[in-house]
Structures are given as C-alpha cells and as structure tokens.
Scaffold this active site. Sequence first.
Site: not given
Length: 457
Positions: A155, A276, A282, A289
């Site tokens: 979980h 970024s 970043k 991804e």
Amino acid sequence: MKMWAGRFSKDVDSRVNDFNSSISFDHRMYREDIRGSIAHATMLGDCGIIDRAESEKIVEGLKGILADLENGTLEIDLAAEDIHMFVEEVLTKRIGDTGKRLHTARSRNDQVALDIRMYCKREIREIQTLVRRLLGAIADKAEAHADTVMSGYTHLQRAQPVTFAHYILDYAQMLMRDLSRLDDAYRRTDVMPLGSGALASTTYPIDREQVAALLGFPAVTMNSIDGVSDRDFVIELASALSILMMHMSRFSEEIILFCSGEFAFLELDDAFSTGSSIMPQKKNPDVAELVRGKTGRIYGDLQTLLVMMKGLPLAYNKDMQEDKEAIFDAIDNTKIAIEVFCGMFETMTVKKERLRAAASGGFINATDCADYLVKHGMPFRAAYKIVGGIVAYCIANEKTLEGMTLEEYRSFSEIFDETIFDAISLETCVNGRSVIGGPAKDSVLAQIAAVREVLRA
Ligand code: ARG
C-alpha cells in the site's frame, strides 16, 4: 500500369492508389521478402517448375537487388504498391521476362504471411538480447547491493525489511518470464506459410519443406486457408511486448518515485535525466516517464490488432495490411525503451544511507518484535496486540523500536530481555528470512545465480 491491370479498363483513382499502398511502411521487410523469394525461386528450379537456368538468373537478380538496397544504390520507390510488387518490378526491369516467372505458384497473400513471420522472428531475438542485457545489469547491481537494507512496501506504506538486491531481483523474475513468453511466441511464429497460395494452395508440384529448410523454419503450416489468414503470431508478440512493457513501466514508476526529494533513494546520472526550461533546480526522470508513457501505445497496438482481426471472414482480407504498422510500432518502441532504460539503470546511484534511514524510521521490524514474543511462547495475536501498543507509544514519544530502553520494553511484557535488540536489528530481520525466495543474503545470491544461469543458456 498495375501488375494486376489485366481485367481493369481504367486506371485506379490516385486517392485509392495512396490509400491502398503499404510500401511506406512495409519496405522495411525488404530483406525478408528477397530471402523468401530466393528460396521460392530455388525450389521452383529444383522441382522443375521453371528452368534451372531461369531460377539461377532470378536468384542472382534478387541477390543484386538486396545488395543494392543495402549499399544505397537502389532506392525504394514509394510509388510502388508494396514491397513485394517493388522487388518483382525491379527484378523484371533488371533481368527481363524471366523475372515474371518468380511469382509462379505463389500469391502475395502467402508471401506477406512469410515476410511478416520472418520479420517477427528476427525482432523477437533482438528484443530478447536487449532483455538479457537488462537482466545482466540487474544481476550486477543486485550483487553490489546484497547488503543494502531497505524497506519493502505494501500500500506504499513501509512494511518489512528487504534489501535493494532483493527488491530489484523481483524485476529480474518478471523479465525472465518475458524471455520465456517471447520464446513461446517465437515457436508459433516459426512455421512456414509459403505454398498456401492465395488461399487454396497450388496445383504446381512445389516442395514446401525445401523452402522451409532453406529459410530455417522447422515446420510448414498445415492448412492453406489458415496459412494466409492467421495473424495470431503477430498478436501474441504484441501481447508479450505489452506484458514486458507493463513490467518496464512499473519499474519506471518506482524509479520516478524513488528519485523524488521525498524518497531520494536514487539519483539518476546527468546523462540520463533532463532539466526544466524554467526551474533551474530541476532534474527530471524523463527517460523513466517516457518508458511508462510508451507502454500505453504498445497496449494500443495490441488493441489495434485484436480489433482488426475479430470480424474477419476467411481467408485474406486487406484489413490485414494494417497489422504491420501496429506490430512495427510495438517492436520499435519496446526496443528503444529497453535500451535507454538499461543505460539509465546502469548509471543511477543508489543512496544506501537514505534507504537505511527510511528503513529505520518505519517500524518495519514490528512483525519481528511480535515474532520475538511468539518464539518465547506467546500466541501471535496477543503478541501482535502488545507490539501495536509499543508502536503507539513510540509514535507518541518520537522513538523507534531500536531506540527503546529495556525498561520500556519490560513495561509492556516481562518476556523481553536484552536479546530483543539483536532480534529487531534490521540485519537480523533480513537475514532471518532465509527461506527459498526470501531476502536473506544467501537467498539473494541464489536468485542472482539463477539469473546468470538464464543469461548463460
Ligand atoms: N500489402 C499487402 C499486405 O500487406 C500484401 C498482400 C496483398 N494481397 C492482396 N490480395 N491484395 O497485406
């Protein structure tokens, strides 16, 4: 003028021409098409269906076309209808009327079935090579982190202690199943359909087994209608790739999560992360991804194929031309995804102290604490309740189980003595789980050995 123009009184509408044409995507099967034609022409000559001299001329012509396509002196003509027509047209242009004998006892329907099977066979092996490379990288990293304790999660809550090696070796299990699924798909792809003709085979005395042997197929298809109308093998491959990419996507998701500042268990190499355009701080896990993102389109390719086939009557229908873009897309994107993922995985840094700190703070040895009481005679449910109380006490007092004093322990149960501290140390907790498949070091080393065994095979 079309090769099939004989029964038509008009040229085909140019829009139909473009709509019908598949050369823009099926040209990538030129090697398979030419190899298949060489085997077919050889067999036609050996069986006396065409003159041996003509068969040899055709074979030489085809070899020349293959060489010229490889070295760039011959360009694919995108005005041709498909790769099969293109090769035949060039052949006839080069060797004259003899070229027109190549298509004896053959249809484009069994020809395309052959080409796509050969193409998938080659690609399955290439994909397996990439999967093996990733498996090797996982085994190497697992070896380096057999003692790196971390928490396992259920979980997404810290649950019980494992090691980083044990954690990533789960992905090795998935990938080994993928290898075997691809082997299965390969086996059913490895059946030679040529000789099925348009659908009802042929009256020429061809030797299908010779063609199969020349092309390295161990078997031939056993029903001519099935030979041209079966695309199960394409669907099976897309399905195996979908499952493989599902694994890659889960792995990616964990890497993305573990790279976030909140976890900070991993850091990607600069060469495998991106910045970024506006936020100077970043460092983004774009590779992971994209692997996760591409998984959706592979599922889409599988869906395309399943829906394409579901309503088709026997035998060949032009709908089936749509199989190629879908399976090519699935193959291409799976390959690039594994390849880039592998580089990212090999170069990422595992932050042992962060893994350790998270493992220490989450009461993941609570089960072991309860087991301690059980091993000293208490029923598990009673022990569970006592340790629940200890955890609540720790949370209220900002303590960990390791940080409690013996007096504190004894205030919960007289059973506790100084051996409790060793019993709940994370190393003890991990190495106590030495059953087959457990996270203890010996079990992990056995898992690594099993991966290496698969890589040797
Ligand atoms: N380009 C076609 C395909 O990919 C080849 C087979 C064409 N056969 C036919 N009867 N039109 O499926």
